[in-house]
Design a protein around this motif. Sequence first.
Motif, PDB file in Angstrom:
ATOM      1  N   ASP A  45       1.352  11.851   1.747  1.00  0.00           N
ATOM      2  CA  ASP A  45       1.089  12.977   2.647  1.00  0.00           C
ATOM      3  C   ASP A  45       1.536  14.244   1.949  1.00  0.00           C
ATOM      4  OD1 ASP A  45       0.769  14.804   4.680  1.00  0.00           O
ATOM      5  OD2 ASP A  45       2.452  14.073   5.878  1.00  0.00           O
ATOM      6  N   SER A  51      -3.508   5.776  -0.641  1.00  0.00           N
ATOM      7  CA  SER A  51      -4.271   6.696   0.208  1.00  0.00           C
ATOM      8  C   SER A  51      -3.570   8.037   0.235  1.00  0.00           C
ATOM      9  CB  SER A  51      -4.385   6.129   1.625  1.00  0.00           C
ATOM     10  OG  SER A  51      -5.087   7.024   2.465  1.00  0.00           O
ATOM     11  N   CYS A  52      -4.368   9.102   0.236  1.00  0.00           N
ATOM     12  CA  CYS A  52      -3.794  10.448   0.175  1.00  0.00           C
ATOM     13  C   CYS A  52      -4.357  11.316   1.296  1.00  0.00           C
ATOM     14  CB  CYS A  52      -4.100  11.080  -1.188  1.00  0.00           C
ATOM     15  SG  CYS A  52      -3.257  12.642  -1.475  1.00  0.00           S
ATOM     16  N   GLY A  86       1.049   5.306   0.855  1.00  0.00           N
ATOM     17  CA  GLY A  86       0.475   6.443   1.555  1.00  0.00           C
ATOM     18  C   GLY A  86       1.123   7.717   1.058  1.00  0.00           C
ATOM     19  N   TYR A 110       0.843  -1.196   0.000  1.00  0.00           N
ATOM     20  CA  TYR A 110       0.000   0.000   0.000  1.00  0.00           C
ATOM     21  C   TYR A 110       0.877   1.243   0.000  1.00  0.00           C
ATOM     22  CZ  TYR A 110      -3.456  -3.459   1.264  1.00  0.00           C
ATOM     23  OH  TYR A 110      -4.268  -4.562   1.254  1.00  0.00           O
TER      24      TYR A 110
END
Length: 200
Positions: free
Chosen positions: A7, A73-74, A5, A3
Amino acid sequence: MLYIGIDLGTSAVKLILMDENGKIYNTVSRDYPIFYPYSGWSEQNPEDWYTQTVQGIAELTADIDKTKVAGVSCGGQMHGLVILDGNDNVIRPAILWNDGRTTAETDYLNNIIGKNKLSEYTANIAFPGFTAPKILWLKNNEPENFNKIRKIMLPKDYITYKLSGVFCTDYSDASGMLLLDVKKRKWSKEMCDICGIDEL
């Protein structure tokens, strides 16, 4: 499965690659500039975010089997304003959360519209960093750009759109825009009317 991520920070985008057990395989950080065209202003070019994010993902995943990436995911900086035209192109640099140009608009919202009304509409009051005062500032100071607006979004939502083609946000970030009726969990028609935009 792996996954990614993302940021999206104010000074850099930071990326992490991990598995479902939390084991970290790689991290990457890529910088981009902040522009201060006038005292108290703080802006960034959304295309810089996207370019560095894409290049960061390529660096992050250079040594892995990319078919093992199951999700992305953001998250990122809140309150900033990105505006798009009818062709989904960025109209002007994003106005960031730490931009202080909206003193007059914030005073108008808190003192003319009134803090009680704002609290009723959004469960919040106005602060200079929030998104709604920025929209009013555009209306008052850059009417040509304001009239081109067809979509507004937060910085991380711009990255989500560029990566997926989907326009979306989440309740947490939306609650900091001074545009969301938190109780009803939908956009506030009253605040959209005050800001001079169509209901979202």
